[in-house]
Write an enzyme that holds these catalytic residues in place. Structure first.
Site, PDB file in Angstrom:
ATOM      1  N   ASP A  46       0.862  -1.172   0.000  1.00 53.82           N
ATOM      2  CA  ASP A  46       0.000   0.000   0.000  1.00 53.82           C
ATOM      3  C   ASP A  46       0.907   1.233   0.000  1.00 53.82           C
ATOM      4  OD1 ASP A  46      -3.186   0.692   1.627  1.00 53.82           O
ATOM      5  OD2 ASP A  46      -2.075   1.782   0.095  1.00 53.82           O
TER       6      ASP A  46
HETATM    7  C1  GLC Z   1      -4.136   4.391  -0.261  1.00 53.77           C
HETATM    8  C2  GLC Z   1      -5.060   3.269   0.151  1.00 53.77           C
HETATM    9  C3  GLC Z   1      -5.190   2.194  -0.880  1.00 53.77           C
HETATM   10  C4  GLC Z   1      -5.062   2.797  -2.259  1.00 53.77           C
HETATM   11  C5  GLC Z   1      -3.631   3.287  -2.386  1.00 53.77           C
HETATM   12  C6  GLC Z   1      -3.378   3.951  -3.754  1.00 53.77           C
HETATM   13  O1  GLC Z   1      -3.375   4.816   0.835  1.00 53.77           O
HETATM   14  O2  GLC Z   1      -4.828   2.650   1.407  1.00 53.77           O
HETATM   15  O3  GLC Z   1      -6.443   1.545  -0.667  1.00 53.77           O
HETATM   16  O4  GLC Z   1      -5.351   1.833  -3.243  1.00 53.77           O
HETATM   17  O5  GLC Z   1      -3.273   4.198  -1.361  1.00 53.77           O
HETATM   18  O6  GLC Z   1      -4.134   5.100  -3.878  1.00 53.77           O
END
Ligand code: GLC
Length: 733
Positions: A267
């Site tokens: 993430d």
């Molecule tokens: C964010 C979220 C995740 C998302 C990623 C990209 O922090 O936790 O769900 O897909 O970053 O945007």
């Protein structure tokens, strides 16, 4: 390009080039141009902007056919080996045509409609040049203080599994390489992010591996069984180790046990965050631990880019680890056909035609109506078109109906409730009544004046969308005091009040429920929200939504969920005056509205449920049948739910577990026999030693309209060998 060619390509890559493939940044770091890509996480703290991130294997957050073709062209011209970029983004509940938030979609209990919404999202996103969506979010949720409950389909592992499958089918279709209207799905957040303590985002998750497998894993597994191409790690710890560097979770469970050989992405920032978590001393160790855990792509930190090469050069990290990661990335690019068609589905003309097309808007409108839940109706709904309506409240004409994770949706495209309602009713007067966080005497008197001439008051209330979603954690889940004040003021007028709620989490509705004659939970209904809610108010659409997450009576009850354990002192089995029972002194144990609850304008009557037998034989099945009749004069849809309870297990078992459902449509007076097949697989659970199997014993099968309105039928099941004996042998040998 064949796999052998991919291996040859891999052989030509330098270690640095491998590390580049294993990094992902927003587009502004790849190329200086206006499109920065949607920033959905912290940047400054990552110090990423200062890093030379000009070369990465994939980009997140950017979109637009023209923009992405330009980025791809410039990138490939510079890339020594001509490896194309992957373009990924959060298309969570629609691209430009925004559907209701997933917590609403879950309330539709309509798998094919949700699959269709994902297909439409994929079509629009692919024409806009995207290849991967960071969806479905398959996290089970039990705590509405957590802002991201809006992104989940709810508190049940089975229902979440079915929706995860539907999303993956809709996004990916049958053949990603040939069908450029589809995009790859990335199931997230692995694992158990929804169990963040206190409902506080990014907080600790700590549970037994049995609890993890029994409740939190099934939906991720279902998405993988359905063929999801990617998995995203969760920010949280799992058993004391951040998921992103958790080798047991990622290697032993995800890779080896679940046989996932696709791309695992961290993430946003999660690789570097293993440092503040306290399991890595610095970015270098963070890179090492995450790479060893099998994370293929480092999203939005410099860890992999900065340190993988030196880790390999120093011998601390085998290059084979990078090779397996890069091969998976190259295989995904190959599966998407990017080596032969680096622009894939990006097509400005098609983008123009598809985005927000009438067909897509119509689907969004229908699904928004199906996803809304009628929580109360004292007969005041549906309206008749001659009634004079006062539409009052901060959401009266608000475009804040998309909800979080609609990063490409445009408020300007939203149909507001005022727009939707005035198209269907002739006499609609409006007033703000209050702002979200403030109310003035002038606003109240204007609202009173508007209501004076009306037969019925519709209050459009809710939470601003930024109060849910990522980092939208709250300790108070009531509406704002200003809105509660407005409700009290309107109640004094002694006119029927219909409350429409726009929000991304179950709310504490004390102060709203008794004061309203009807309540529609509209959630964040998306681009077509105003039309959909107007359809429900006028009866053009008949509510059929059912809650997939309990509404607590008060935040003090949390977590409150339907599939709970009975405990050794169940309140319902003891004298109400008995102090020593599992109960609160100041609130009921039951939620305000239970899982599976939702009303309709139709009346559905259930006949006597029956079982084909009371003995389930190994390898056999039972049929549970019930007649359902629409005894009203309005065509409607009813979701018949089937639950099972294991009366005695090797471990404690929930008082109810959803094991089947069927959404049926009945004309006035029409009846239908709904039948569920019960077999051994529905009785299996994780035992103390994690063995997943069914026990002999007595069970109760229940069927009805929600988790608290059920008929119960007992049956027994006898396996070939009884677990009890095995456990006894273990204990006494
Ligand atoms: C964010 C979220 C995740 C998302 C990623 C990209 O922090 O936790 O769900 O897909 O970053 O945007």
């Amino acid at each position: 390009m064949k796999d052998t060619q991919l291996h040859e390509l891999l052989q030509q890559m330098t270690t640095n080039e491998k590390a580049e493939q294993m990094s992902q940044v927003v587009s502004m770091l790849v190329q200086s141009h206006s499109e920065t890509g949607k920033i959905t996480g912290p940047i400054a703290a990552m110090d990423v902007a200062k890093e030379d991130m000009s070369k990465s294997g994939s980009i997140l957050g950017a979109s637009g056919a023209k923009t992405l073709k330009q980025i791809q062209k410039n990138y490939m011209e510079r890339h020594r080996l001509n490896i194309p970029l992957l373009f990924m983004a959060d298309v969570i509940h629609g691209y430009k045509t925004v559907f209701p938030v997933p917590l609403a979609l879950g309330c539709s209990w309509d798998l094919s409609a949700v699959e269709k919404s994902a297909e439409i999202a994929a079509k629009e996103a692919s024409a806009a040049g995207l290849h991967v969506t960071f969806s479905p979010m398959a996290d089970l949720v039990r705590d509405p203080r957590w802002g991201r409950v809006m992104e989940s389909t709810g508190e049940d592992p089975y229902l979440n599994s079915e929706f995860a499958r539907a999303f993956v089918r809709g996004y990916q279709g049958e053949d990603l390489e040939q069908d450029t209207d589809r995009i790859a799905a990335c199931v997230k957040h692995f694992a158990a992010y929804g169990a963040s303590e206190g409902g506080r985002d990014y907080n600790t998750v700590d549970m037994s591996e049995r609890q993890l497998r029994e409740y939190y894993m099934p939906a991720y597994e279902a998405a993988l069984e359905e063929g999801a191409e990617m998995v995203m790690t969760a920010f949280n710890t799992v058993d004391g180790i951040p998921a992103t560097s958790n080798r047991h979770l990622m290697r032993t469970v995800l890779r080896n046990e679940l046989k996932f050989n696709g791309v695992l992405i961290s993430d946003w920032g999660a690789v570097q965050e293993t440092v503040p978590h306290g399991v890595a001393a610095n970015n270098r160790e963070a890179a090492l631990k995450s790479a060893l855990a099998g994370v293929d792509i480092d999203m939005m930190t410099p860890c992999y880019k900065q340190h993988l090469t030196s880790l390999v050069d120093s011998g601390e990290l085998s290059e084979a680890v990078l090779d397996e990661a890069v091969l998976r990335i190259l295989q995904l690019k190959q599966k998407l056909g990017l080596f032969d068609h680096p622009y894939r589905g990006a097509d400005e003309k098609r983008e123009e035609q598809l985005i927000l097309s009438d067909e897509h808007r119509t689907k969004a409108r229908e699904l928004a109506a199906k996803s809304s839940v009628l929580l109360k109706n004292d007969g005041v709904l549906p309206l008749n078109t001659t009634q004079r309506v006062a539409l009052i409240g901060p959401f009266t004409d608000s475009t804040d109906l998309l909800g979080r994770w609609a990063i490409f949706g445009e408020p300007a495209d939203v149909v507001t409730l005022k727009t939707g309602l005035t198209k269907q009713l002739t006499a609609v007067e409006t007033a703000a009544g209050c702002d979200i966080e403030s109310i003035t005497d002038a606003q109240i008197s204007e609202a009173r004046k508007t209501a004076d001439n009306a037969d019925v008051i519709i209050l459009a209330l809710g939470e601003p969308s930024e109060l849910s979603g990522e980092a939208g954690s709250k300790t108070d889940i009531r509406l704002s005091e200003a809105q509660m004040h407005l409700v009290r003021s309107m109640r004094e007028l002694n006119k029927p009040i219909i409350t429409i709620l726009f929000n991304g989490r179950p709310l504490d509705l004390r102060g709203i429920l008794d004061e309203s004659d009807a309540i529609i939970e509209a959630w964040f209904p998306g681009t077509e929200g105003g039309h959909a809610v107007a359809d429900l108010l006028t009866g053009a659409a008949n509510p059929s939504g059912k809650l997939t997450m309990s509404f607590p009576y008060t935040v003090g009850q949390i977590p409150v969920y339907y599939n709970a354990f009975k405990t050794g002192r169940p309140k319902e089995d003891l004298d109400p005056n008995d102090r020593y029972a599992s109960k609160y002194m100041d609130a009921p144990n039951e939620p305000l509205f239970p899982f599976g609850f939702g009303l309709s304008y139709s009346e559905f009557t259930y006949g006597d449920a029956r079982l084909s037998s009371n003995d389930l034989q190994p390898g056999g099945s039972l049929e549970l049948s019930v007649d359902v009749k629409n005894t009203s004069g309005i065509t409607g849809e009813e979701t018949v739910q089937m639950y099972i309870r294991d009366l005695v297990g090797e471990v404690v078992r929930p008082v109810l577990e959803l094991k089947g459902f069927e959404k049926i449509r009945l004309e006035p007076g029409e009846a239908k026999i709904v039948t569920f097949s019960i077999h051994e697989d529905l009785l299996k659970y994780h035992h103390h030693d994690l063995a997943y199997k069914a026990d002999s014993g007595d069970f109760i099968a229940s069927v009805g309209t929600d988790s608290q309105t059920l008929q119960h039928l007992r049956f027994s099941y006898k396996t070939h060998s009884s677990v009890t004996e095995t456990v006894l042998e273990e204990r006494y040998t």
